[in-house]
Write a protein that holds these residues in place. Structure first.
Motif, PDB file in Angstrom:
ATOM      1  N   ASN A  50       9.715   5.685  -9.315  1.00 43.77           N
ATOM      2  CA  ASN A  50      10.217   6.611  -8.309  1.00 43.77           C
ATOM      3  C   ASN A  50       9.278   7.815  -8.240  1.00 43.77           C
ATOM      4  O   ASN A  50       9.309   8.701  -9.095  1.00 43.77           O
ATOM      5  N   TYR A  51       8.435   7.846  -7.224  1.00 43.88           N
ATOM      6  CA  TYR A  51       7.407   8.879  -7.152  1.00 43.88           C
ATOM      7  C   TYR A  51       7.997  10.268  -6.916  1.00 43.88           C
ATOM      8  O   TYR A  51       7.443  11.267  -7.379  1.00 43.88           O
ATOM      9  N   ALA A  52       9.105  10.338  -6.209  1.00 45.53           N
ATOM     10  CA  ALA A  52       9.746  11.638  -5.982  1.00 45.53           C
ATOM     11  C   ALA A  52      10.183  12.254  -7.304  1.00 45.53           C
ATOM     12  O   ALA A  52      10.023  13.463  -7.535  1.00 45.53           O
ATOM     13  N   GLN A  53      10.734  11.434  -8.204  1.00 48.01           N
ATOM     14  CA  GLN A  53      11.151  11.936  -9.512  1.00 48.01           C
ATOM     15  C   GLN A  53       9.952  12.326 -10.366  1.00 48.01           C
ATOM     16  O   GLN A  53       9.994  13.320 -11.104  1.00 48.01           O
ATOM     17  N   VAL A  54       8.869  11.565 -10.267  1.00 50.43           N
ATOM     18  CA  VAL A  54       7.635  11.913 -10.990  1.00 50.43           C
ATOM     19  C   VAL A  54       7.143  13.284 -10.549  1.00 50.43           C
ATOM     20  O   VAL A  54       6.811  14.149 -11.377  1.00 50.43           O
ATOM     21  N   LEU A  55       7.101  13.498  -9.251  1.00 56.34           N
ATOM     22  CA  LEU A  55       6.621  14.780  -8.729  1.00 56.34           C
ATOM     23  C   LEU A  55       7.556  15.925  -9.092  1.00 56.34           C
ATOM     24  O   LEU A  55       7.125  17.064  -9.261  1.00 56.34           O
ATOM     25  N   GLN A  56       8.842  15.611  -9.250  1.00 52.54           N
ATOM     26  CA  GLN A  56       9.821  16.648  -9.576  1.00 52.54           C
ATOM     27  C   GLN A  56       9.682  17.153 -11.007  1.00 52.54           C
ATOM     28  O   GLN A  56       9.776  18.359 -11.264  1.00 52.54           O
ATOM     29  N   VAL A  57       9.424  16.248 -11.948  1.00 52.62           N
ATOM     30  CA  VAL A  57       9.534  16.631 -13.359  1.00 52.62           C
ATOM     31  C   VAL A  57       8.190  16.658 -14.093  1.00 52.62           C
ATOM     32  O   VAL A  57       8.088  17.295 -15.144  1.00 52.62           O
ATOM     33  N   CYS A  58       7.156  16.005 -13.560  1.00 47.93           N
ATOM     34  CA  CYS A  58       5.883  15.897 -14.282  1.00 47.93           C
ATOM     35  C   CYS A  58       4.920  17.014 -13.895  1.00 47.93           C
ATOM     36  O   CYS A  58       4.953  17.533 -12.782  1.00 47.93           O
ATOM     37  N   ASP A  59       4.025  17.327 -14.823  1.00 46.85           N
ATOM     38  CA  ASP A  59       2.964  18.300 -14.558  1.00 46.85           C
ATOM     39  C   ASP A  59       1.753  17.630 -13.910  1.00 46.85           C
ATOM     40  O   ASP A  59       1.033  18.249 -13.126  1.00 46.85           O
ATOM     41  N   VAL A 113       4.170  17.092 -19.420  1.00 45.37           N
ATOM     42  CA  VAL A 113       4.841  15.853 -19.018  1.00 45.37           C
ATOM     43  C   VAL A 113       3.916  15.137 -18.045  1.00 45.37           C
ATOM     44  O   VAL A 113       3.587  15.660 -16.972  1.00 45.37           O
ATOM     45  N   LEU A 114       3.473  13.948 -18.438  1.00 46.07           N
ATOM     46  CA  LEU A 114       2.530  13.152 -17.647  1.00 46.07           C
ATOM     47  C   LEU A 114       3.246  11.943 -17.078  1.00 46.07           C
ATOM     48  O   LEU A 114       3.873  11.173 -17.810  1.00 46.07           O
ATOM     49  N   GLY A 115       3.159  11.755 -15.770  1.00 48.51           N
ATOM     50  CA  GLY A 115       3.715  10.579 -15.130  1.00 48.51           C
ATOM     51  C   GLY A 115       2.673   9.480 -15.062  1.00 48.51           C
ATOM     52  O   GLY A 115       1.532   9.723 -14.651  1.00 48.51           O
ATOM     53  N   LEU A 116       3.041   8.264 -15.473  1.00 45.68           N
ATOM     54  CA  LEU A 116       2.144   7.109 -15.428  1.00 45.68           C
ATOM     55  C   LEU A 116       2.745   6.086 -14.475  1.00 45.68           C
ATOM     56  O   LEU A 116       3.827   5.544 -14.737  1.00 45.68           O
ATOM     57  N   ILE A 117       2.058   5.849 -13.368  1.00 41.94           N
ATOM     58  CA  ILE A 117       2.580   4.927 -12.364  1.00 41.94           C
ATOM     59  C   ILE A 117       1.556   3.833 -12.102  1.00 41.94           C
ATOM     60  O   ILE A 117       0.399   3.934 -12.492  1.00 41.94           O
ATOM     61  N   GLY A 118       2.005   2.791 -11.428  1.00 42.99           N
ATOM     62  CA  GLY A 118       1.149   1.660 -11.097  1.00 42.99           C
ATOM     63  C   GLY A 118       2.014   0.472 -10.734  1.00 42.99           C
ATOM     64  O   GLY A 118       3.198   0.420 -11.082  1.00 42.99           O
ATOM     65  N   GLN A 126       3.444  10.536  -0.517  1.00 45.25           N
ATOM     66  CA  GLN A 126       2.724   9.683   0.426  1.00 45.25           C
ATOM     67  C   GLN A 126       1.385   9.221  -0.145  1.00 45.25           C
ATOM     68  O   GLN A 126       1.011   8.045  -0.032  1.00 45.25           O
ATOM     69  N   GLU A 127       0.652  10.144  -0.802  1.00 45.64           N
ATOM     70  CA  GLU A 127      -0.643   9.769  -1.377  1.00 45.64           C
ATOM     71  C   GLU A 127      -0.471   8.718  -2.468  1.00 45.64           C
ATOM     72  O   GLU A 127      -1.230   7.742  -2.539  1.00 45.64           O
ATOM     73  N   LEU A 128       0.530   8.898  -3.328  1.00 38.60           N
ATOM     74  CA  LEU A 128       0.761   7.946  -4.404  1.00 38.60           C
ATOM     75  C   LEU A 128       1.169   6.585  -3.850  1.00 38.60           C
ATOM     76  O   LEU A 128       0.701   5.539  -4.320  1.00 38.60           O
ATOM     77  N   THR A 129       2.031   6.590  -2.848  1.00 36.51           N
ATOM     78  CA  THR A 129       2.462   5.336  -2.224  1.00 36.51           C
ATOM     79  C   THR A 129       1.281   4.620  -1.579  1.00 36.51           C
ATOM     80  O   THR A 129       1.116   3.404  -1.727  1.00 36.51           O
ATOM     81  N   ASP A 130       0.439   5.370  -0.888  1.00 36.47           N
ATOM     82  CA  ASP A 130      -0.716   4.768  -0.212  1.00 36.47           C
ATOM     83  C   ASP A 130      -1.667   4.108  -1.216  1.00 36.47           C
ATOM     84  O   ASP A 130      -2.223   3.037  -0.932  1.00 36.47           O
ATOM     85  N   LEU A 131      -1.853   4.736  -2.380  1.00 37.16           N
ATOM     86  CA  LEU A 131      -2.728   4.160  -3.403  1.00 37.16           C
ATOM     87  C   LEU A 131      -2.227   2.795  -3.866  1.00 37.16           C
ATOM     88  O   LEU A 131      -2.992   1.833  -3.961  1.00 37.16           O
TER      89      LEU A 131
END
Length: 262
Positions: free
Chosen positions: A205-214, A36-41, A236-241
């Motif tokens: 939602n980065y918290a959900q990404v971290l919860q379910v993604c590999d 499971v890959l999370g794609l954010i941006g 925090q790292e994802l938000t900062d990016l």
């Protein structure tokens, strides 16, 4: 030595332009089997364009797509489904006025000539939803009467039932409460545990990404700029990016305005 994981999907040097607008510049991405890959941006980063290319809706201007090691030139959404890629968008593509079981078999109806075999479709829909842990007591109810989480679960279950091996989920948790969001997160976790479906999730939602993604990728300026296992990053790292990108863009716009209006 540990063998490299099998890749369900690989994207190499994908670019897409719409007139003067460059939506994707040079996207390189891979999805391992059962991952499971999370794609954010940020908004406008090109996430939706990339998903539409992978779903066969758009054709890339450059680059190539490999499915299970074989290069494919996706001609249409139907062709993408034929090679095992299916997409669940925010609008779900469900027909609200139809029952759960009719939606499960939409465009794939079971026929007992000259009529629909409704009894078989009801039984198979209930069986498949139960197998996936989706609790729908009455599959004859209209989809419009269900909660957002239940509708999303039905759309995912329909894709899996149609033998999708690569599932693209576009904001599956958008505008959902905690209870409904948990239903979808649990469904994704169950699919991951089975290992038969590989999933890309677009989410904010980065918290959900971290919860379910590999693993998580960040798409910025039309390119993948970040690729890490979720165990090695943080909210925090994802938000900062993403915040750094927003601030850089705002500074660039301000500088352009100063040059245009000295």
């Amino acid at each position: 030595m540990e063998a490299a994981p099998t890749q369900a999907l690989r994207v190499e040097n994908i670019a897409k332009r719409f007139g003067a607008l460059t939506a994707l510049r040079d996207v390189n991405l891979h999805l391992n089997q059962g991952e499971v890959l999370g794609l954010i941006g940020d908004n406008g980063a090109g996430k939706s364009t990339l998903i539409k290319i992978l779903s066969g809706f758009h054709k890339p201007d450059e680059g190539r797509i490999l499915v299970e090691g074989e290069e494919v030139a996706l001609r249409s959404v139907e062709h993408a489904r034929q090679v095992g890629i299916d997409t669940v968008y925010q609008d779900l593509a469900l027909v609200n006025e139809l029952s759960v079981y009719h939606n499960m078999f939409l465009n794939r109806e079971k026929i007992r000539w000259p009529l629909l075999n409704n009894r078989l479709m009801r039984r198979l829909a209930k069986q498949h939803l139960d197998d996936m842990g989706v609790n729908i007591q009455d599959v004859t109810v209209e989809v419009a009467k269900l909660s957002g989480g239940q509708r999303q679960a039905i759309a995912v279950a329909r894709s899996v039932y149609s033998d999708a091996r690569i599932l693209l989920l576009d904001e599956p948790l958008a505008a959902m409460g905690a209870k409904e969001g948990t239903l979808i997160l649990d469904l994704i976790s169950d699919l991951k545990a089975r290992g038969t479906v590989s999933i890309i999730i677009i989410a904010h939602n980065y918290a959900q990404v971290l919860q379910v993604c590999d693993r998580v990728n960040v798409l910025q300026h039309g390119e993948i700029t970040f690729d890490k296992p979720t165990s090695q990053t943080s909210q925090q790292e994802l938000t900062d990016l993403v915040v750094a990108e927003y601030r850089a863009g705002r500074a660039a716009r301000a500088a352009n305005n100063r040059r245009s209006n000295p």
